[in-house]
Each structure stands twice: as structure tokens, then as C-alpha cells.
Design an enzyme around this catalytic site. Structure first.
Site, PDB file in Angstrom:
ATOM      1  CE  LYS A  42      -3.765   1.997   2.818  1.00 13.67           C
ATOM      2  NZ  LYS A  42      -4.621   1.749   4.005  1.00 13.67           N
ATOM      3  CB  SER A  69      -7.405   4.129   3.613  1.00  8.38           C
ATOM      4  OG  SER A  69      -6.620   3.388   4.545  1.00  8.38           O
ATOM      5  CB  SER A  95      -8.122   1.299   6.389  1.00  7.05           C
ATOM      6  OG  SER A  95      -8.618   2.596   6.566  1.00  7.05           O
TER       7      SER A  95
END
Length: 493
Positions: free
Chosen positions: A74, A150, A174
Site C-alpha cells: 500500500k 483506505s 481500512s
């Protein structure tokens, strides 16, 4: 290897093929890239391809439980030395990381081949992945819907078959929100079990944790084995079980007592499909001889928890913006409007108010601990609504125009005395009111893909456990995976 064959394996299955000599890491990387070339222009999951790094990596003598398996990290909180970690923000898009994050180093040591970085909202501050810097990520199950946030880019990439598992992290849901949106397994470990370093000992007072999204319970368990354990610069020496988490897959969870709660002060009318997901889970649990009981109300004050969560979130975001300004030398132009607005609200709170909100976490934790004196797990929907349409959670134009004036005049903090905070709670959390509890209290929580709508949209269910409950969650998840198999449920993108 054909793409459809590649997509039929989980990460441990691919690693086994490499060990057996049936396929090489180079061949797996080629297939992953081929799938990325096919779908990424439509889902916008990968925002940085790491071709040179991946090509060099597959020439090495790879060892570890995931040796040779393609992987994505990520673009937030998972630094790769020599490359930017943009955090989804223009302000940091050109700053190079000086060293690997501890979790990235552990993934490399496990033999994974990192081929890129995934899309994330600016500073991970939203439950959808629609940053101005990279544009929105899209849900492979329905391209007009969000994959959550996220860790939305990671979830979209896994669901679309680019990789079998990808890096994620979770400060308010997330990992679990994208997993629910994309039909994946998403485990948020308990506080302190997985390191956050070396740049920081913990983030947002330990509310933020590292992990993955995956298609199988055993991949999630094996990844937790890779990541678990403290580091010399960290704030904790976590209690790590003697047995591996992977060894818990297939283990008997025993007969569990599970409370079911779908009510929420933040959203009094969850979507019927959210309720259907819980009903499906409850039926399966009953068939597996677990005891399930419906709760009249949440075993904690969820409205107070949401307010405390957002107060600390806004204040922490204000600190992140200031830190990014110091690092990059940029001004307000380096940040999105919504980020600047939330940061302004954060600055409007006093230091004592902030500490009050942090200290009230102990009250929320005590109430949850009392619940666990009677029950083993708490079952809720992961989402209270369907994954939202792309752009549907944008700040309304009228509010944006008014807030822009206040931001320019330095008076945006006055908005905290208006109804804006309540509006933000509703717009930001009404579709995801169940996930912040585990972050605020530090408990482990897991989202499983146990339901799809008639239109083929995934809807996850969430199990929250007491401290140290990761092994229990893995055992139960594997039991449900066998009873309600989902690994062959894949979007046709």
C-alpha cells in the site's frame, strides 16, 4: 501459466508450485503483470509499478513461506527504500523513503516479489479510495462502486486477480471495509501484535495496525505469522502465541457464544443486504452448533465512540498535514480540500479535549471487556450499506463553497460549533459505523465474505474478539470458509 489458472490459487498455493518446480517466480510475475495490464486501467488499483525492483527480485535465491509469490504494498505506511510513499497526497509524492518499513522487510524476508504500490485516499483519511493525486480506485465487482478504503487499491487488485494477497493497514476499518466491499478476508490484528516501525513506534495511539487483504483464511493466517512480533524500536513486547496462526486453520474453535448486533446510533436503518449478510452468518453459525444471541443494543456507546474517534482522527490528521509540510516544504496547495477542512476542525479542539477523547478509550474498552465476560465474539455487519457509488461521498458543493471561505480566512475552526461535525459523522460513518470499535479499543476484528447481493455485490460480516483473540478468529473463519466456501467467487472483470 494461464491467467485463469493463476487466479485459481491462493498465495500459499502459488508458493507451493514454486517449491515443487512447477512454475518459476519469473513466470508468476509475468502472469501478474499480464493481469494488471488487462484490468488496472479499469480499476486503478496500482498507482506505481516497481518493474526494476521486481525484475531484480526474481533473479535472487528466494526463500520463505511465500517465496516467488507476486505481491503489492500500500502507498501509505508501507515504505520501500528509494521510492516515494505518497500517502495519496501531492505533498509527499516526490519524497523518497530512506528505509523499508519493518513490515515490508518482513514481507521481503518471506520471499514475496513486490511489483507495485496500491491506491489510497490522502493520508488514509476516508473509507473510500478517491484521491485527487491518482483518481478513484474502482470495485471489480461493479466498476461504478468504490472498493472501500483506505486499502481500496489493495482490495481491488486482489479481487481482480492481479495478486492473491496484498498489503493493507487499518486505523478505523481500512482493512475490513475494503475486504467487505470486494469479497475478501480482512483481519485487523490486535494492538501491538504487528510492528509499525521503524519510523514510528505506533500510529494514532496504537489505533492503526498493519495487515493484508486476501482471498483465503490460510493466507491471512500465514501472513500474520510473517508479520507478528515486536521490534527493538517499538513500544511493546507483544504476547505471541507459541503455535503459528496457520496451524489454527482447521482447528476446532469449540462451541462459541456469539452476540449479534445490527443496531447503531449512527445508522438506525442498515441496508437490508447488510442484515441479510448477518442472517446468513447466523444461520451458518447455528448449523455449526455455536450459540448466537441477538442483542437489543450495542454493548458500548457507539455514538460517543464515533465522536471520540473523529475528534482524535481530525486532530491526528492536522498533525500529519503539518508534518508533511515540514518534510516537503509545500503549502496548503499540496493537500486536498477535505483534508484541509478536517485538519482545521482538528486544530479547533483544545489539548484537554483531545486528551479527554483519548482517555475515554479506556471507558469503551471496559464496556467491551464486560461484554466479553459473557460472550466469545461480537458479530455485526462490516458495512451498513452497499459499497457507495464513485463520487457519492464527495463534500456537497454548497458546504464546500462555504468552508473554502472559512479556510481562506483562517476561521474554519468555527465550524466545530455548527452542525458540520454531525454531518461529517453521518456522511463518513453512516455506511461504516461498526468498524471503529476495534481500533479504539485495540481488539482484533475480522471481516469475512459470507454474502453477495442478487446483483453480485459482496457484503461482509465482522467478528470482533477480545484481546489475544486472533487464533480464535482464524479457527472460526476457517470453519466458516469450509461451510460457506467463497474462494471461487471472483468478479468476471
Amino acid at each position: 501459466m494461464r491467467t485463469d489458472e493463476y487466479r485459481s490459487f491462493d498465495a500459499l498455493g502459488l508458493a507451493q508450485l514454486v517449491r515443487a518446480g512447477d512454475v518459476t517466480p519469473s513466470e508468476l510475475l509475468e502472469v501478474a503483470r499480464r493481469q494488471a495490464d488487462s484490468v488496472n486501467s479499469r480499476i486503478n488499483a496500482i498507482v506505481r509499478f516497481m518493474d526494476a525492483e521486481a525484475d531484480r527480485r526474481v533473479t535472487e535465491d528466494l526463500v520463505g513461506p511465500f517465496a516467488g509469490v507476486p505481491f503489492l504494498i500500500k502507498d501509505l505506511g508501507q515504505d520501500y527504500a528509494g521510492l516515494p510513499s505518497s500517502n495519496g497526497s501531492r505533498s509527499l509524492a516526490r519524497l523518497l523513503a530512506e528505509e523499508h518499513s519493518t513490515v515490508v522487510r518482513r514481507w521481503i524476508d518471506a520471499g514475496l516479489v513486490v511489483l507495485g504500490k496500491t491506491n489510497t485516499p490522502e493520508f488514509g483519511a476516508k473509507g473510500v479510495t478517491e484521491p485527487e493525486l491518482f483518481g478513484p480506485a474502482r470495485n471489480p465487482w461493479s466498476l461504478d462502486r468504490a472498493p472501500g478504503g483506505s486499502s481500496g487499491g489493495s482490495a481491488a487488485a486482489v479481487a481482480a486477480g492481479i495478486v492473491a494477497v496484498a498489503g493493507a493497514n487499518d486505523g478505523g476499518g481500512s482493512i475490513r471495509i475494503p475486504a467487505a466491499c470486494c469479497g475478501l478476508v480482512g483481519l485487523k490484528p490486535g494492538r501491538g501484535l504487528v510492528p509499525m516501525g521503524p519510523a514510528v513506534g505506533e500510529a494514532m495511539h496504537g489505533a492503526v495496525v498493519q495487515g493484508v487483504v486476501s482471498r483465503s483464511v490460510r493466507d491471512t493466517a500465514a501472513m500474520l505469522d510473517v508479520l507478528k512480533g515486536g521490534e527493538h524500536s517499538g513500544p511493546y513486547i507483544p504476547a505471541v502465541p507459541a503455535e503459528t496462526f496457520l496451524s489454527q486453520v482447521g482447528g476446532d474453535p469449540g462451541r462459541l457464544r456469539i452476540g449479534i448486533c445490527t443496531s447503531s446510533a449512527i445508522n438506525s436503518s442498515p441496508h437490508p443486504e447488510a442484515l441479510a449478510a448477518v442472517d446468513a452468518a447466523a444461520e451458518a453459525l447455528t448449523d455449526l452448533h455455536h450459540t448466537v444471541e441477538i442483542l437489543d443494543k450495542p454493548p458500548f456507546d457507539d455514538e460517543a465512540l464515533a465522536q471520540d474517534f473523529l475528534l482524535t482522527w481530525f486532530t491526528y490528521l492536522a498533525w500529519e498535514v503539518d508534518a508533511a509540510k515540514r518534510r516537503s516544504g509545500c503549502g496548503d496547495e499540496g493537500f486536498e480540500f477535505d483534508t484541509r477542512l478536517m485538519a482545521a476542525l482538528g486544530r479547533a479542539f483544545g489539548s484537554v479535549e483531545y486528551v479527554d477523547a483519548v482517555m475515554r478509550r479506556h471507558e469503551h474498552a471496559r464496556r467491551l471487556s464486560s461484554y466479553f465476560e459473557r460472550y466469545d465474539l461480537l458479530l455485526t455487519p462490516t458495512l451498513a450499506d452497499l459499497p457507495p457509488r464513485i463520487g457519492s461521498l464527495d463534500t456537497p458543493r454548497r458546504l464546500r463553497l462555504a468552508a473554502e471561505v472559512l479556510l481562506k480566512t483562517g476561521t474554519a475552526g468555527l465550524l466545530r460549533h455548527s452542525t458540520l461535525t454531525d454531518q461529517i459523522i453521518h456522511s463518513s460513518l453512516s455506511w461504516i459505523p461498526y468498524t471503529q470499535l476495534a481500533n479504539v479499543t485495540g481488539r482484533p476484528a475480522l471481516s469475512l465474505p459470507l454474502h453477495w447481493t442478487a446483483d453480485g455485490i459482496p457484503m461482509g460480516v465482522q467478528f470482533t474478539a477480545q484481546l489475544g483473540g486472533e487464533a480464535m478468529l482464524v479457527r472460526l473463519a476457517a470453519q466458516l470458509e469450509e461451510a460457506m466456501p467463497w474462494i471461487d467467487c471472483r468478479p468476471t472483470i
